[in-house]
Scaffold this motif. Structure first.
Motif, mmCIF file in Angstrom:
data_model
loop_
_atom_site.group_PDB
_atom_site.id
_atom_site.type_symbol
_atom_site.label_atom_id
_atom_site.label_comp_id
_atom_site.label_asym_id
_atom_site.label_seq_id
_atom_site.Cartn_x
_atom_site.Cartn_y
_atom_site.Cartn_z
ATOM 1 N N ILE A 27 0.834 -1.208 0.000
ATOM 2 C CA ILE A 27 0.000 0.000 0.000
ATOM 3 C C ILE A 27 0.870 1.260 0.000
ATOM 4 C CG2 ILE A 27 -1.852 -1.213 1.224
ATOM 5 C CD1 ILE A 27 -1.105 0.474 3.705
ATOM 6 N N SER A 28 0.338 2.322 -0.625
ATOM 7 C CA SER A 28 1.025 3.612 -0.686
ATOM 8 C C SER A 28 0.000 4.729 -0.503
ATOM 9 C CB SER A 28 1.742 3.789 -2.024
ATOM 10 O OG SER A 28 2.729 2.805 -2.215
ATOM 11 N N PHE A 29 0.345 5.715 0.317
ATOM 12 C CA PHE A 29 -0.476 6.930 0.449
ATOM 13 C C PHE A 29 0.362 7.991 1.137
ATOM 14 C CE2 PHE A 29 -1.306 4.620 4.386
ATOM 15 C CZ PHE A 29 -1.217 5.602 5.353
ATOM 16 N N THR A 30 -0.091 9.257 1.029
ATOM 17 C CA THR A 30 0.646 10.385 1.594
ATOM 18 C C THR A 30 -0.306 11.302 2.338
ATOM 19 O OG1 THR A 30 2.237 10.327 -0.222
ATOM 20 C CG2 THR A 30 2.164 12.335 1.095
ATOM 21 N N LEU A 31 0.134 11.793 3.487
ATOM 22 C CA LEU A 31 -0.614 12.782 4.259
ATOM 23 C C LEU A 31 0.280 13.984 4.482
ATOM 24 C CD1 LEU A 31 -2.182 10.072 5.075
ATOM 25 C CD2 LEU A 31 -2.741 11.270 7.183
ATOM 26 N N GLU A 32 -0.225 15.157 4.181
ATOM 27 C CA GLU A 32 0.506 16.383 4.452
ATOM 28 C C GLU A 32 0.344 16.771 5.919
ATOM 29 O OE1 GLU A 32 2.484 17.794 2.301
ATOM 30 O OE2 GLU A 32 1.934 16.304 0.775
ATOM 31 N N PRO A 33 1.288 17.533 6.468
ATOM 32 C CA PRO A 33 1.150 17.976 7.861
ATOM 33 C C PRO A 33 -0.169 18.710 8.085
ATOM 34 C CG PRO A 33 3.357 18.431 7.069
ATOM 35 C CD PRO A 33 2.573 17.971 5.879
ATOM 36 N N GLY A 34 -0.878 18.337 9.144
ATOM 37 C CA GLY A 34 -2.149 18.962 9.474
ATOM 38 C C GLY A 34 -3.340 18.396 8.735
ATOM 39 N N GLU A 35 -3.122 17.463 7.818
ATOM 40 C CA GLU A 35 -4.220 16.896 7.029
ATOM 41 C C GLU A 35 -4.977 15.857 7.847
ATOM 42 O OE1 GLU A 35 -4.856 15.365 2.418
ATOM 43 O OE2 GLU A 35 -2.907 15.089 3.387
ATOM 44 N N LYS A 36 -6.285 15.774 7.591
ATOM 45 C CA LYS A 36 -7.128 14.785 8.272
ATOM 46 C C LYS A 36 -7.543 13.732 7.261
ATOM 47 C CE LYS A 36 -8.995 18.109 11.590
ATOM 48 N NZ LYS A 36 -8.073 19.180 11.171
ATOM 49 N N VAL A 37 -7.300 12.479 7.602
ATOM 50 C CA VAL A 37 -7.642 11.378 6.710
ATOM 51 C C VAL A 37 -8.443 10.344 7.483
ATOM 52 C CG1 VAL A 37 -5.515 10.098 7.170
ATOM 53 C CG2 VAL A 37 -6.742 9.688 5.046
ATOM 54 N N ALA A 38 -9.410 9.755 6.823
ATOM 55 C CA ALA A 38 -10.188 8.656 7.405
ATOM 56 C C ALA A 38 -9.859 7.381 6.649
ATOM 57 C CB ALA A 38 -11.676 8.956 7.335
ATOM 58 N N THR A 73 -19.789 10.252 10.042
ATOM 59 C CA THR A 73 -18.981 11.102 10.924
ATOM 60 C C THR A 73 -17.703 11.600 10.264
ATOM 61 O OG1 THR A 73 -17.782 9.200 11.835
ATOM 62 C CG2 THR A 73 -19.847 9.822 12.913
ATOM 63 N N ILE A 74 -17.444 11.232 9.007
ATOM 64 C CA ILE A 74 -16.162 11.581 8.386
ATOM 65 C C ILE A 74 -16.326 12.438 7.134
ATOM 66 C CG2 ILE A 74 -14.977 9.538 9.282
ATOM 67 C CD1 ILE A 74 -15.376 8.288 6.482
ATOM 68 N N LYS A 75 -17.480 13.065 6.989
ATOM 69 C CA LYS A 75 -17.727 13.870 5.787
ATOM 70 C C LYS A 75 -16.788 15.066 5.688
ATOM 71 C CE LYS A 75 -22.646 12.631 5.588
ATOM 72 N NZ LYS A 75 -24.039 13.115 5.667
ATOM 73 N N LYS A 76 -16.279 15.554 6.829
ATOM 74 C CA LYS A 76 -15.479 16.780 6.830
ATOM 75 C C LYS A 76 -13.972 16.524 6.734
ATOM 76 C CE LYS A 76 -18.865 19.321 9.613
ATOM 77 N NZ LYS A 76 -19.086 20.088 10.872
ATOM 78 N N VAL A 77 -13.535 15.287 6.651
ATOM 79 C CA VAL A 77 -12.099 15.020 6.568
ATOM 80 C C VAL A 77 -11.577 15.423 5.186
ATOM 81 C CG1 VAL A 77 -12.230 13.146 8.240
ATOM 82 C CG2 VAL A 77 -12.396 12.636 5.801
ATOM 83 N N ASP A 78 -10.257 15.616 5.097
ATOM 84 C CA ASP A 78 -9.651 16.036 3.828
ATOM 85 C C ASP A 78 -9.575 14.894 2.826
ATOM 86 O OD1 ASP A 78 -9.061 18.695 4.792
ATOM 87 O OD2 ASP A 78 -7.518 17.759 6.034
ATOM 88 N N LYS A 79 -9.406 13.682 3.344
ATOM 89 C CA LYS A 79 -9.204 12.548 2.439
ATOM 90 C C LYS A 79 -9.740 11.283 3.095
ATOM 91 C CE LYS A 79 -5.109 12.296 0.640
ATOM 92 N NZ LYS A 79 -3.645 12.045 0.552
ATOM 93 N N ILE A 80 -10.258 10.399 2.286
ATOM 94 C CA ILE A 80 -10.725 9.101 2.766
ATOM 95 C C ILE A 80 -9.990 8.009 1.996
ATOM 96 C CG2 ILE A 80 -12.702 7.535 3.001
ATOM 97 C CD1 ILE A 80 -14.499 10.023 3.069
ATOM 98 N N LEU A 81 -9.386 7.059 2.747
ATOM 99 C CA LEU A 81 -8.758 5.890 2.143
ATOM 100 C C LEU A 81 -9.686 4.702 2.339
ATOM 101 C CD1 LEU A 81 -5.090 6.283 3.487
ATOM 102 C CD2 LEU A 81 -6.042 7.156 1.337
ATOM 103 N N VAL A 82 -10.043 4.051 1.238
ATOM 104 C CA VAL A 82 -10.940 2.898 1.307
ATOM 105 C C VAL A 82 -10.108 1.629 1.148
ATOM 106 C CG1 VAL A 82 -13.006 1.809 0.375
ATOM 107 C CG2 VAL A 82 -12.750 4.296 0.265
ATOM 108 N N MET A 83 -10.173 0.741 2.157
ATOM 109 C CA MET A 83 -9.361 -0.473 2.147
ATOM 110 C C MET A 83 -10.217 -1.715 1.971
ATOM 111 S SD MET A 83 -6.329 0.113 4.914
ATOM 112 C CE MET A 83 -5.445 -1.238 4.150
ATOM 113 N N GLU A 84 -9.664 -2.664 1.253
ATOM 114 C CA GLU A 84 -10.310 -3.960 1.077
ATOM 115 C C GLU A 84 -9.232 -5.025 0.967
ATOM 116 O OE1 GLU A 84 -13.651 -6.233 -1.683
ATOM 117 O OE2 GLU A 84 -12.573 -4.500 -2.491
ATOM 118 N N ALA A 85 -9.250 -5.983 1.888
ATOM 119 C CA ALA A 85 -8.323 -7.123 1.872
ATOM 120 C C ALA A 85 -6.862 -6.703 1.741
ATOM 121 C CB ALA A 85 -8.693 -8.076 0.741
#
Length: 588
Positions: free
Chosen positions: A365-376, A543-555
């Motif tokens: 898996i690969s992903f990036t979060l910037e400082p202060g970013e909110k991810v679900a 509850t996560i509509k306001k986050v900056d990014k959403i990561l969807v995981m499967e298996a």
């Protein structure tokens, strides 16, 4: 390492135990000298008795009788004094050694990987840290020094016998191999028996600890009868293991008494015969002295066997403790980078990971979060959401790929520095059996009461805490059982907020709390995630509509990424999850 075999003694293991007495050399050698002094006083008793019989009583010398009697009294007093010194400092040395060993063991366990605890019985580890440690202490207080003192007494008694009358001494020595052989067999049997005893003690402790912890499950599923039956079986095995040691003792000690009595009887018979026929024994005092010397020779053999039992139990316990100390299950902490604070940028680059070899959980898996970013992070149970959090905190090391914080590999960071910049609020909050205040600070006394209350007001939980009896001094009992799950989570939010982390991880869990508590948790969530990198493991998608990014995981794969609106437009996996949950809530 000590092996659970019939081998009577493990010298390597014993040397390893003795190595822990080095900081207490003065006490160690002082106790050894006390054992020598005890031997000297012990052999003086039969020598004085011989003089009383031969020189005072037979010669009708009243003045000498008084002198020898006073000398005997002085010897007895000296014996008591040195016995007191010997017993106290032997016990003091044992307690000091196990104090040091227990500190070393606990420090070792604090550094183990989470994987070690996933596979280990907590009850067994408690047994190692408490009961087994006491057995190790008894090596010194009841075992080693006692055996040394007894061996010295036996040696001194043998020498005096030979000097006084070699014929009588040979009679005693002819009987001696019988008890020596019995002692040897006894020691070997007891080693095996005590190994089984320790194993059954561990099983019993583990079973009781697990059932008490999970008592709610036992009662909910009406398993009382089944668990009681299983306990009786384990308890019976524990009893049988101990009875085996009692069986061996029941054989050995009567044999030792009989052999000792035979030796005394032969000495009295042959010594008396020599005296009657004038074949060499002119002094009746020798016979009286020999009776005491035989006791000095044979009684220590009994005591040595008894003390050897204690020594063997201590050695078995030491083997088990050293096995934990020798366990290599630590996260390598070789990093040198120790920033006071990090910005909070996170990058996973082609990360592969498996808890067990050949059973990969994350598949590059690969992903990036910037400082202060909110991810679900969302996905079904077992998708790998919590694994990401475990890897970020380095509870486990990855198989391949790279995890970076602020552009640096997390393995470059000192482990303490890395974790001090990350705060985690878990779904299943753990609270210690202590006050709310201490659970918030975790005994960090740099945090004052005013500071705690100010932080509680900031995230909206001060009113809730103040409503409890005693407020911040309210004792939540074991695992926080006096609070609801929602209340425990509010305490965990405050605990995380007090540490002002650069990165915050929330295992969001509001599905099982009341509306008021849910509002408090939402308010706390907004406050603690403000201006810091935040990762939210989402269970309720609303509850996560306001986050900056959403990561969807499967298996173990990230199958989708984007904002709430973007993912709904894609009509993919996230859309299906959202619709399924929305429809379920509508039905409710």
């Amino acid at each position: 390492m000590a092996k659970d075999s019939g081998s009577a003694f493990d010298l390597f293991l014993f040397k390893r135990v003795l190595a822990h007495t080095r900081p207490y050399r003065v006490t160690f050698y002082g106790t050894a000298l006390a054992a020598i002094a005890l031997t000297a006083f012990s052999v003086l008793t039969p020598m004085i008795l011989r003089s009383i019989v031969d020189d005072a009583i037979q010669q009708k010398n009243e003045e000498l009788l008084w002198e020898l009697s006073l000398m005997m009294l002085a010897v007895l007093i000296g014996q008591v004094v040195f016995q007191l010194v010997f017993t106290y400092y032997a016990n003091w040395l044992g307690e000091s050694v196990i104090r040091d060993l227990r500190k070393k063991l606990f420090a070792r366990m604090l550094g183990f990987r989470m994987q070690y605890y996933n596979k280990s019985s907590i009850g067994l580890l408690v047994t190692r840290a408490v009961a087994d440690m006491q057995r190790i202490g008894e090596i010194f207080s009841q075992g080693f020094f006692m055996i040394v003192a007894d061996l010295l007494k036996m040696l001194a008694a043998s020498v005096i016998m030979l000097v006084w009358n070699w014929r009588l001494a040979l009679i005693v020595f002819a009987i001696l191999p019988l008890i020596l052989y019995a002692t040897r067999v006894f020691q070997q049997k007891m080693k095996v028996a005590f190994t089984e005893v320790r194993a059954q003690v561990s099983n019993l402790n583990s079973f009781v600890q697990e059932r008490l912890t999970g008592m709610k499950i036992v009662q909910l599923f009406t398993r009382e009868s089944a668990e009681s039956k299983q306990f009786r079986e384990i308890n019976e095995k524990h009893q049988n293991a101990w009875l085996k040691t009692v069986w061996y003792n029941s054989f050995f000690f009567p044999i030792a008494d009989i052999v000792s009595s035979i030796a005394i009887g032969l000495v009295v018979w042959y010594g008396g015969l020599q005296d009657i026929t004038n074949l060499g024994v002119d002094n009746k005092g020798i016979i009286f002295g020999f009776i005491l010397l035989i006791e000095m020779l044979f009684r220590p053999l009994r005591q040595i066997a008894d003390k050897f039992n204690t020594l063997q139990m201590g050695m078995v316990a030491a083997g088990r403790v050293f096995k934990i100390l020798d366990t290599e299950s630590r996260i390598e902490d070789a990093g040198e980078y120790d920033p006071e604070r990090i910005d909070g940028g996170i990058a996973f680059e082609k990360v592969h990971f498996s808890y067990e070899p050949g059973e990969e959980v994350l598949h590059g898996i690969s992903f990036t979060l910037e400082p202060g970013e909110k991810v679900a992070i969302v996905g079904a149970t077992g998708a790998g959401k919590s694994t990401i959090i475990n890897l970020l905190n380095r509870f486990y090391d990855i198989d391949s790929g790279t995890i970076r914080l602020d552009g640096r590999d997390i393995r470059d960071y000192k482990l303490a520095s890395l974790r001090s910049n990350i705060a985690v609020v878990l779904q299943d909050v753990f609270l210690f059996a202590d006050t709310i205040g201490n659970n918030i600070t975790l005994q960090d006394f740099s945090m004052g009461k005013a500071e705690i209350e100010e932080a509680a007001r900031a995230i909206g939980v001060h009113e809730f805490i103040s409503s409890l009896p005693g407020g911040y001094a309210y004792n939540v009992k074991e695992r926080g059982s006096m609070l609801s799950s929602g209340q425990r989570q509010l305490i965990a939010f405050l605990r995380a907020y007090m540490r002002n982390p650069s990165i915050l991880v929330l295992d969001e869990a509001t599905s099982s709390v009341d509306t008021y508590t849910e509002q408090l948790i939402q308010q706390a969530t907004e406050k603690v995630t403000e201006n810091r990198t935040s990762i939210i493991i989402a269970h309720r998608l609303a509850t996560i509509k306001k986050v900056d990014k959403i990561l969807v995981m499967e298996a173990g794969n990230i199958v989708e990424s984007g904002s709430h609106e973007e993912l709904l437009k894609q009509k993919g996996y996230y859309h299906k999850l959202y619709e399924a949950q929305f429809m379920a809530e509508e039905v409710l």
